[in-house]
Structure formats: structure tokens, C-alpha cells
Write an enzyme that holds these catalytic residues in place. Structure first.
Site, PDB file in Angstrom:
ATOM      1  CE  LYS A 111      -4.502  -1.520   1.308  1.00 45.38           C
ATOM      2  NZ  LYS A 111      -5.629  -1.453   2.219  1.00 45.38           N
ATOM      3  CE  LYS A 191      -5.537  -9.522  -2.653  1.00 44.39           C
ATOM      4  NZ  LYS A 191      -5.617  -8.873  -1.346  1.00 44.39           N
ATOM      5  CE  LYS A 194     -12.907  -5.246  -1.509  1.00 45.27           C
ATOM      6  NZ  LYS A 194     -13.596  -5.139  -0.243  1.00 45.27           N
TER       7      LYS A 194
HETATM    8  P1  TYM Z   1     -10.648  -7.249   2.688  1.00 39.31           P
HETATM    9  O1  TYM Z   1     -11.782  -6.288   2.769  1.00 39.31           O
HETATM   10  O2  TYM Z   1      -9.521  -6.915   1.770  1.00 39.31           O
HETATM   11  O3  TYM Z   1     -11.167  -8.684   2.277  1.00 39.31           O
HETATM   12  C1  TYM Z   1     -12.218  -9.359   2.959  1.00 39.31           C
HETATM   13  C2  TYM Z   1     -11.901 -10.861   2.993  1.00 39.31           C
HETATM   14  O4  TYM Z   1     -11.784 -11.375   1.657  1.00 39.31           O
HETATM   15  C3  TYM Z   1     -10.547 -12.093   1.525  1.00 39.31           C
HETATM   16  N1  TYM Z   1     -10.049 -11.919   0.147  1.00 39.31           N
HETATM   17  C4  TYM Z   1      -9.688 -12.923  -0.664  1.00 39.31           C
HETATM   18  N2  TYM Z   1      -9.672 -14.261  -0.489  1.00 39.31           N
HETATM   19  C5  TYM Z   1      -9.260 -15.010  -1.540  1.00 39.31           C
HETATM   20  N3  TYM Z   1      -8.857 -14.491  -2.746  1.00 39.31           N
HETATM   21  C6  TYM Z   1      -8.850 -13.162  -2.944  1.00 39.31           C
HETATM   22  N4  TYM Z   1      -8.477 -12.663  -4.119  1.00 39.31           N
HETATM   23  C7  TYM Z   1      -9.283 -12.309  -1.878  1.00 39.31           C
HETATM   24  N5  TYM Z   1      -9.406 -10.960  -1.746  1.00 39.31           N
HETATM   25  C8  TYM Z   1      -9.870 -10.747  -0.496  1.00 39.31           C
HETATM   26  C9  TYM Z   1      -9.608 -11.420   2.536  1.00 39.31           C
HETATM   27  O5  TYM Z   1      -8.520 -12.257   2.882  1.00 39.31           O
HETATM   28  C10 TYM Z   1     -10.552 -11.144   3.683  1.00 39.31           C
HETATM   29  O6  TYM Z   1     -10.676 -12.285   4.510  1.00 39.31           O
HETATM   30  N6  TYM Z   1      -7.902  -6.274   6.763  1.00 39.31           N
HETATM   31  C11 TYM Z   1      -9.057  -6.996   6.292  1.00 39.31           C
HETATM   32  C12 TYM Z   1     -10.339  -6.601   7.018  1.00 39.31           C
HETATM   33  C13 TYM Z   1     -10.278  -6.714   8.520  1.00 39.31           C
HETATM   34  C14 TYM Z   1     -10.298  -7.920   9.271  1.00 39.31           C
HETATM   35  C15 TYM Z   1     -10.309  -7.509  10.629  1.00 39.31           C
HETATM   36  C16 TYM Z   1     -10.309  -9.271   8.917  1.00 39.31           C
HETATM   37  C17 TYM Z   1     -10.276  -5.686   9.410  1.00 39.31           C
HETATM   38  N7  TYM Z   1     -10.287  -6.161  10.672  1.00 39.31           N
HETATM   39  C18 TYM Z   1     -10.305  -8.461  11.652  1.00 39.31           C
HETATM   40  C19 TYM Z   1     -10.310 -10.205   9.939  1.00 39.31           C
HETATM   41  C20 TYM Z   1     -10.306  -9.796  11.282  1.00 39.31           C
HETATM   42  C21 TYM Z   1      -9.280  -6.671   4.817  1.00 39.31           C
HETATM   43  O7  TYM Z   1      -8.830  -5.655   4.331  1.00 39.31           O
HETATM   44  O8  TYM Z   1     -10.081  -7.543   4.164  1.00 39.31           O
END
Ligand code: TYM
Length: 325
Positions: A111, A191, A194
Site C-alpha cells: 500500500k 490476487k 477491488k
Molecule cells: P478485505 O476487505 O480486503 O477482504 C475481505 C476478505 O476477503 C478475503 N479476500 C480474498 N480471499 C481469496 N482471494 C482473494 N483474491 C481475496 N481478496 C480478499 C480477505 O482475505 C478477507 O478475509 N484487513 C481486512 C479486514 C479486517 C479484518 C479484521 C479481517 C479488518 N479487521 C479483523 C479479519 C479480522 C481486509 O482488508 O479484508
């Protein structure tokens, strides 16, 4: 009953990676665990975002979670900033988290490259807020995609550091991976994400879904229809594994290796299965869009239930720290 916590950012459309990497697994886990799921709006403000659309995005994200099956009879869904204790605990965790650990986080490094003009403190502190999200509910398990495993490891370390300095208060939560923890984008290279724009949206209409799927990169070594392919090198096959029955997978695997079927045939089969799984979710989402008051009620009730848990943890934390209250 063991508790689960996980979160998702309200940064635009939810895609197939989020769905098979996380959300679908969350729905499954509600059968056996006390589950809390959060729309993490404070994480999303670490990068530029449109303030005038933000509320809408937050509610839309909650709406999609509900449409996927995370209904209030099965779990709690709420918006992170509605439970103020998350940020309060973050400050306390900041005081036990080594900066060096945060600097080596892969997502922070990525990032920082993507947002060179705005490498702010929040971007670096992001995993500490994530640790507070999880630990304020003393969750034992965190179902995430592969990209979040490093953050869950950091959360474990924060818990260890806190416990050794102030007394045993927090569990060391474990990451739970789904059957498809890493889905690549339609470019077959990075990967699905968004921000990269290489995604297929969960609510995308069938035509645009097929357009993206039809042109998605497969095994790059399979150039002509008559070339034999290798499903292990094909992102479409990985997505197939998340949506298709074993027999279909065996047929596709064999057909690809012998060149009996082409990539378009394989994609058509996948498209059929995608439509049948996502169709009902789209229908539920579109009907919820006509009743966003319901979605708002769900997240308000979720926040009120979660606040009670979070406040009780903070009482213990303040006492462990020796704060004047
Ligand atoms: P975020 O919003 O990027 O993604 C949400 C969930 O989707 C999974 N994910 C994927 N899994 C497989 N292939 C992909 N291409 C893919 N893209 C996204 C992510 O691994 C995630 O599980 N930091 C976290 C949000 C967060 C969080 C937390 C998660 C904030 N606090 C506490 C767990 C516990 C995030 O940005 O997820």
C-alpha cells in the site's frame, strides 16, 4: 461456544475472491460458532475515498453480507466505527506493538507503493486496529483469505505482548482458511482485488460476468485450442474448484489435459455453476436494496450487542493497565 470474528472493507464492489476466500466460509461457520462480522470502515479511510458515497458503500457491504446468508438469526453484523472501543483498544495495543513488526507487513509495503503521496500513520497502524477488532471480542478464530494471515499472526503477537506485560487477558486467535484462500484476478496474475480492478463482482450482471470470464487468462501455455493444458496452472480451474462438483472437475481436468475440451467450454461450465450459486444471492441483494431500513436495523442491533461485549472487555483492560476510572 467458540467465537469467530472477521471483517471486510467497504471499498467498493465485493468480488468472487471475497466470496469464496471468506464470506461463503463465514456462512458455513455460523453453524458451529458464535460469529461476529464487521464492515471495517475505519480501515478503509487509511487511503483516499469518496466521503459523499461512503455511507452508501458501508450499507451496501452490510447488505451483501446479509444477502449471502449472514442473517441476524445466525450472527452479528455491524459497522466498526459504531463500536468506539475498537479504536480505544488500538491505542493501548500501540503501546505494546514493535514498529519493526508493522514495517515488515506485506500489505503495508504494497500500500505504501500504491499510495506514495499519502503514506500515513493509519496505513502502518492498520494491523493493530485489526488486532483490536478481533481481541476486543476475545475471538479464538479468524476466517480470512491468505492475504490476511500475516495480520492474524501479528494479532497473536499483540495478544502475547499484552498478556506478558499486563496479565493473561486475551486468547491467541488462529486464522481459518477456506478451500480457496487465494483467487487470482481475471488477469491470471495478481490476487483478485477491488483496487486492481481485475475482479468479477458478486452482483455483476450476467452479461458483464460472462464478458470478463470469457476473456479471463487461463493456462498461458495453452495458446491454440488443440494445445494440451495444465489445470494446475489455470486460475479458472481454481475458481471451478470453488463452484463445481467433483465429477465436473474430473471431466474438466481430463478434458483440458487431453485438449478434448477448450478453455471456452470449460468457462461455460463454470459460468453455469456460478449463475446457479450467485443467482439467489443477487435476488436477495436486489430485494434488500428496496428495504435498506432493514439493513440499517440489523447493523444497529449488531453494534448494540457488540458494544456490550466490547465495553466489558475494556473494563478488564483498564483495570489490568491500572488506569484511573
Ligand atoms: P478485505 O476487505 O480486503 O477482504 C475481505 C476478505 O476477503 C478475503 N479476500 C480474498 N480471499 C481469496 N482471494 C482473494 N483474491 C481475496 N481478496 C480478499 C480477505 O482475505 C478477507 O478475509 N484487513 C481486512 C479486514 C479486517 C479484518 C479484521 C479481517 C479488518 N479487521 C479483523 C479479519 C479480522 C481486509 O482488508 O479484508
Amino acid at each position: 461456544m467458540k467465537r469467530i470474528f472477521s471483517g471486510i472493507q467497504p471499498t467498493g464492489e465485493i468480488h468472487l475472491g471475497n466470496y469464496v476466500g471468506a464470506i461463503r466460509n463465514w456462512v458455513e461457520l455460523t453453524k458451529d460458532y458464535d460469529c461476529i462480522f464487521c464492515v471495517v470502515d475505519y480501515h478503509a479511510i487509511t487511503v483516499e475515498y469518496p466521503t459523499d458515497e461512503f455511507k452508501k458503500r458501508v450499507i451496501e457491504t452490510a447488505l451483501i453480507l446479509i444477502a449471502c446468508g449472514l442473517t441476524p438469526d445466525k450472527c452479528k453484523v455491524f459497522v466498526q466505527s459504531n463500536v468506539r472501543e475498537h479504536t480505544e483498544l488500538t491505542w493501548i495495543f500501540n503501546c505494546v506493538t514493535p514498529i519493526g513488526e508493522l514495517e515488515r507487513m506485506t500489505q503495508f509495503k504494497d500500500k505504501s507503493k500504491q499510495h506514495r503521496a499519502n503514506i500515513n500513520m493509519g496505513l502502518m497502524d492498520y494491523p493493530v486496529l485489526q488486532a483490536a477488532d478481533i481481541l476486543i471480542y476475545k475471538a479464538g478464530f479468524v476466517p480470512v483469505g491468505e492475504d490476511q494471515v500475516q495480520h492474524v499472526e501479528l494479532c497473536r503477537e499483540v495478544a502475547r505482548k499484552f498478556n506478558s506485560r499486563f496479565g493473561e487477558l486475551f486468547p491467541e486467535p488462529k486464522a481459518l482458511l477456506s478451500i480457496a484462500p487465494k483467487i487470482l484476478g481475471v488477469d491470471g496474475a495478481a490476487k483478485m482485488s477491488k483496487t486492481l480492478g481485475n475482479y468479477i463482482g458478486l452482483l455483476e450482471d450476467e452479461k458483464s460476468m460472462w464478458d470478463k470470464l470469457r476473456t479471463a487468462v487461463t493456462d498461458v501455455n495453452r495458446v491454440r485450442r488443440t494445445d494440451k493444458g495444465n489445470p494446475e496452472l489455470c486460475n479458472i480451474f481454481t475458481i471451478h474448484k470453488a463452484f463445481s462438483e467433483n465429477q465436473t472437475l474430473l471431466n474438466v481436468d481430463r478434458g483440458c489435459r487431453t485438449a478434448d475440451i477448450g478453455c471456452i467450454d470449460c468457462k461455460k461450465l463454470l459460468f453455469t455453476n456460478l449463475k446457479s450459486e450467485l443467482g439467489p444471492i443477487r435476488e436477495r441483494a436486489f430485494s434488500l436494496m428496496k428495504d435498506t431500513d432493514y439493513v440499517i436495523d440489523v447493523v444497529r442491533k449488531g453494534a448494540s450487542d457488540c458494544s456490550a461485549i466490547a465495553q466489558s472487555t475494556m473494563t478488564e483492560v483498564r483495570s489490568a493497565l491500572g488506569l484511573f476510572t
